[in-house]
Design an enzyme around this catalytic site. Structure first.
Site, PDB file in Angstrom:
ATOM      1  CD1 TRP A   1      14.621  -0.833  -4.297  1.00 25.43           C
ATOM      2  CD2 TRP A   1      14.616   0.852  -3.008  1.00 25.43           C
ATOM      3  NE1 TRP A   1      14.655  -0.289  -5.251  1.00 25.43           N
ATOM      4  CE2 TRP A   1      14.161   0.915  -4.739  1.00 25.43           C
ATOM      5  CE3 TRP A   1      14.480   2.134  -2.896  1.00 25.43           C
ATOM      6  CZ2 TRP A   1      13.122   2.304  -5.645  1.00 25.43           C
ATOM      7  CZ3 TRP A   1      13.759   3.299  -3.314  1.00 25.43           C
ATOM      8  CH2 TRP A   1      13.422   3.036  -5.094  1.00 25.43           C
ATOM      9  CG  ASN A   2       9.565   0.530  -1.897  1.00 25.37           C
ATOM     10  OD1 ASN A   2       9.628  -0.007  -1.184  1.00 25.37           O
ATOM     11  ND2 ASN A   2       8.445   2.082  -2.717  1.00 25.37           N
TER      12      ASN A   2
ATOM     13  CE  LYS B   1      17.121 -11.166  -1.868  1.00 20.44           C
ATOM     14  NZ  LYS B   1      17.654  -9.426  -1.568  1.00 20.44           N
ATOM     15  N   PRO B   2      16.185  -8.756   2.834  1.00 17.91           N
ATOM     16  CG  PRO B   2      17.371  -7.781   3.940  1.00 17.91           C
ATOM     17  CD  PRO B   2      17.767  -9.127   3.317  1.00 17.91           C
ATOM     18  CB  ALA B   3      16.046  -4.248  -1.646  1.00 22.99           C
TER      19      ALA B   3
ATOM     20  N   GLY C   1       7.642  -5.655  -4.605  1.00 19.67           N
ATOM     21  CA  GLY C   1       8.405  -5.367  -5.557  1.00 19.67           C
ATOM     22  C   GLY C   1       7.637  -5.298  -6.992  1.00 19.67           C
ATOM     23  CB  SER C   2       9.371  -5.376 -10.066  1.00 22.75           C
ATOM     24  OG  SER C   2      10.322  -6.550 -10.172  1.00 22.75           O
TER      25      SER C   2
ATOM     26  CD  GLU D   1       2.625  -3.106  -2.198  1.00 20.11           C
ATOM     27  OE1 GLU D   1       2.838  -2.976  -3.162  1.00 20.11           O
ATOM     28  OE2 GLU D   1       3.511  -2.858  -1.384  1.00 20.11           O
ATOM     29  CG  LEU D   2       2.903  -7.839  -7.929  1.00 21.39           C
ATOM     30  CD1 LEU D   2       3.080  -9.032  -8.851  1.00 21.39           C
ATOM     31  CD2 LEU D   2       4.666  -7.895  -7.377  1.00 21.39           C
TER      32      LEU D   2
ATOM     33  CB  CYS E   1       3.743   0.854  -4.318  1.00 21.78           C
ATOM     34  SG  CYS E   1       5.351  -0.471  -4.582  1.00 21.78           S
TER      35      CYS E   1
ATOM     36  CD  GLU F   1       5.001   1.815  -9.969  1.00 26.56           C
ATOM     37  OE1 GLU F   1       4.811   2.377  -8.271  1.00 26.56           O
ATOM     38  OE2 GLU F   1       5.480   1.026 -10.083  1.00 26.56           O
TER      39      GLU F   1
END
Ligand code: SIN
Length: 490
Positions: free
Chosen positions: A158-159, A182-184, A238-239, A260-261, A294, A392
Site C-alpha cells: 500500500w505504501n 493483487k494490490p494491497a 511487503g513484509s 522485496e521485504l 522500506c 521497523e
C-alpha cells in the site's frame, strides 16, 4: 492523442479479468477508506480463490500469443502506457493521496517515479539479448536464448500503490510474460486505474489481470496462485513474514520468486561528515511518505563528537515539518495508513521513553488532526533494548543511537536479520571505501539520502529478500535461459 481522464472515470471497483471489468464471483465487496478522515471512497470487489483462478485462466489463454509478440510491439504498447500515465499525472497523484494519504506533491512524484519504470522497460524490451557460446567442438553450435518465464503473480504493497505495481508489471510485459496481480487491500484503486490505462494503451485482453481482496480473503485468493503450477513466478513487495509464507507455500511448484521485504535501515553519521548534508539526507530518506518506506532509515547512529549538534540541527528541521491531510498542498507529512500503523508507532515511542530515550521533538499522537496522525519525532539516547531497534517503526520517528568507533557503528548497523538499504555520511575517502564494503545491504547511500531510480538495481540481502527491480538487471527475474545445442553442422 493521449487521453486525459476525470477522477471518476479512473475509479474502478471490479476485478479486471480477460479484458473485462467483472465483480467477484460471489459478489462480495469491501470498503476502501480515506486514511485522513476514515470516509468511504468506494466498495470494491472482494475476491476469493475462484476469482484468482479465473485470472490465471485468462493469463494462460493470453500467454502463447503475447510471448510471440515482437519485442518492439511490446515496447510500443509500454510507451503508450507511459504516455497515458504521464498525461494523467495530476489525477493519478490525487487518487494516490486520497487512498494512501501521502501529500499531493508526493502523490504526483510517485506517478512520475512509477512511470519511469514503464519507460525504462519499454526500452529494455528490445534489448533481451542471448549469447552465442564460443565453439567447443567442430560441427556443434551452442547458444543461450532468453525466454519469458510465463505467468507472473504480482502482489503489491500500500505504501507506493502505483510505483510498486508499475515496476513489476512493466518488466513482466516487456519480457513477454502475462500477469495476474493483487494490490494491497488499503489501496486497490490506484492499481485498478493503472491497469485501466494499460488496457487503453493496447495491452491485449488477458495479458494483464487484476483482482482486489480484503485482508481477510487475501490468503485464499493468493494461495490459489501459489499452488497453481501454471503461475511460474511470484513478485512481491511487503513484509518479511509474508515473503516467507509465499516462499514456503509456493515451494511445491518451485516458482521463481522476487521478494522485496522489510528493511530496518541504519543511517550512520561519522564525526568527519558534513552535518548539514547529513541532516538534509536524513530528512529526505526518513520522511518520504511519512516514514512509511522500506528503505527509510530506522536506526540513526551518530558519533559521539557530533551527537548533540546533530540532534539539535535535526530537531529544528523536524519540528518545522507541516503535518496535515494530503488534500492540503502545504502538508509535508500526511496521515498514517491506518489505526494499526499509528498504534505501532505509539508503542515504539512509549517503549523507548520508558527505557530511557529523551524526546528532542514530537513524541505524541496529533488527535486534533484525526485518529491517524503522529507527530514527526526525534528521540535521543536510544539503545538496543528498545523495540524500535529491532522492528521497523514505519512512521515518522528518528531514534538517535550514540557510538564511539567505526567498527562499533558497522557492527551495530549489521546486527539485524535485514539487509535492504544502509546509509552513511563521511568525508574520509578511506573510510568510505571500508564502510561501503562492510555494510550488509543491497543498497548503500554514501553521502546521499535519495537512492531510488529506475536505472538502479533495487533489492536486498538476508531477510530483506532477493531479486532486483529496475536497472539492466530487472528483466532477468522475468526470463529463463534456454540453452540450444545444434549438432551435425559439418
Ligand atoms: C518501498 O518502500 O518498498 C519502495 C521504495 C522505493 O522504491 O524507493
Amino acid at each position: 492523442m493521449t487521453r486525459i481522464f476525470e477522477l471518476s472515470e479512473l475509479i474502478r471497483t471490479d476485478n479486471f479479468i480477460g479484458g473485462r471489468w467483472v465483480p467477484a464471483a460471489d459478489g462480495a465487496r469491501f470498503a476502501v477508506t480515506d486514511p485522513a478522515t476514515d470516509e468511504l471512497i468506494a466498495q470494491v470487489a472482494d475476491s476469493g480463490a475462484a476469482d484468482a483462478r479465473a485470472a490465471t485462466d485468462a493469463a494462460a489463454a493470453a500467454l502463447p500469443a503475447w510471448r510471440e509478440t515482437l519485442p518492439k510491439t511490446r515496447a510500443e504498447i509500454l510507451r503508450r502506457w507511459h504516455a497515458l500515465i504521464v498525461a494523467n499525472q495530476d489525477v493519478l497523484g490525487a487518487l494516490i493521496s486520497r487512498e494512501q494519504g501521502k501529500p499531493l506533491a508526493e502523490g504526483r512524484g510517485e506517478v512520475a517515479y512509477g512511470a519511469s519504470y514503464v519507460a525504462w522497460f519499454a526500452e529494455e524490451a528490445t534489448r533481451i539479448y542471448g549469447d552465442l557460446i564460443p565453439q567447443q567442438q567442430r560441427g556443434k553450435r551452442m547458444s543461450a536464448v532468453k525466454e519469458p518465464i510465463g505467468i507472473v503473480a504480482a502482489i503489491t504493497p500500500w505504501n507506493f500503490p502505483l510505483a510498486m505495481i508499475a515496476r513489476k508489471i512493466a518488466p513482466a510485459l516487456a519480457a513477454g510474460c502475462t500477469v495476474v496481480g493483487k494490490p494491497a487491500e488499503d489501496t486497490p484503486l490506484t492499481a485498478s486505474a493503472l491497469v485501466m490505462l494499460a488496457h487503453e494503451a493496447g495491452v491485449p485482453a488477458g495479458v494483464l489481470n487484476l483482482i482486489t481482496t480484503s485482508r481477510e480473503r487475501a490468503v485464499p485468493a493468493v494461495a490459489d496462485w501459489l499452488h497453481d503450477a501454471r503461475v511460474r513466478k511470484i513478485t512481491f513487495t511487503g513484509s518479511t513474514a509474508v515473503g516467507k509464507y509465499l516462499a514456503r507455500e509456493s515451494a511445491d511448484t518451485l516458482k521463481k520468486l522476487s521478494l522485496e521485504l522489510g528493511g530496518n535501515a541504519p543511517f550512520i553519521v561519522f564525526d568527519d561528515a558534513d552535518l548539514e548534508a547529513a541532516v538534509a539526507g536524513l530528512m529526505v530518506s526518513k520522511f518520504r511518505n511519512g516514514g512509511q518506506t522500506c528503505v527509510c532509515p530506522n536506526r540513526v547512529y551518530v558519533q559521539s563528537g557530533v551527537f548533540e549538534r546533530f540532534a539539535a540541527l535535526l530537531g529544528e528541521r523536524v519540528s518545522a515539518l507541516k503535518v496535515g491531510p494530503a488534500s492540503d498542498e502545504r502538508s509535508q507529512i500526511g496521515p498514517m495508513i491506518n489505526a494499526r500503523a499509528v498504534d505501532k508507532i505509539a508503542r515504539h515511542v512509549d517503549d523507548a521513553l520508558t527505557r530511557g530515550a529523551r524526546i528532542v521533538t514530537g513524541g505524541k499522537r496529533l488527535t486534533e488532526l484525526g485518529s491517524h496522525y503522529y507527530a514527526p519525532t526525534v528521540l535521543a539516547d536510544a539503545d538496543p533494548s528498545m523495540q524500535l531497534y529491532c522492528e521497523e517503526t514505519f512512521g515518522p520517528v528518528v531514534p538517535l543511537f550514540r557510538f564511539e568507533t567505526e567498527s562499533e557503528a558497522v557492527q551495530a548497523a549489521n546486527a539485524t536479520p535485514y539487509g535492504l538499504a544502509a546509509y552513511f555520511y563521511s568525508n574520509d575517502i578511506k573510510r568510505i571505501e571500508r564502510v561501503s564494503g562492510a555494510l550488509e545491504a543491497g543498497i548503500v547511500g554514501i553521502n546521499e539520502g535519495a537512492l531510488s531510480s529506475e536505472a538502479a538495481p533495487f533489492g536486498g540481502i538476508k531477510e530483506s529478500g532477493y531479486g532486483r527491480e529496475g536497472s539492466k538487471y530487472g528483466l532477468d527475474d522475468y526470463l529463463s535461459i534456454k540453452y540450444l545445442c545444434q549438432g551435425n553442422l559439418q
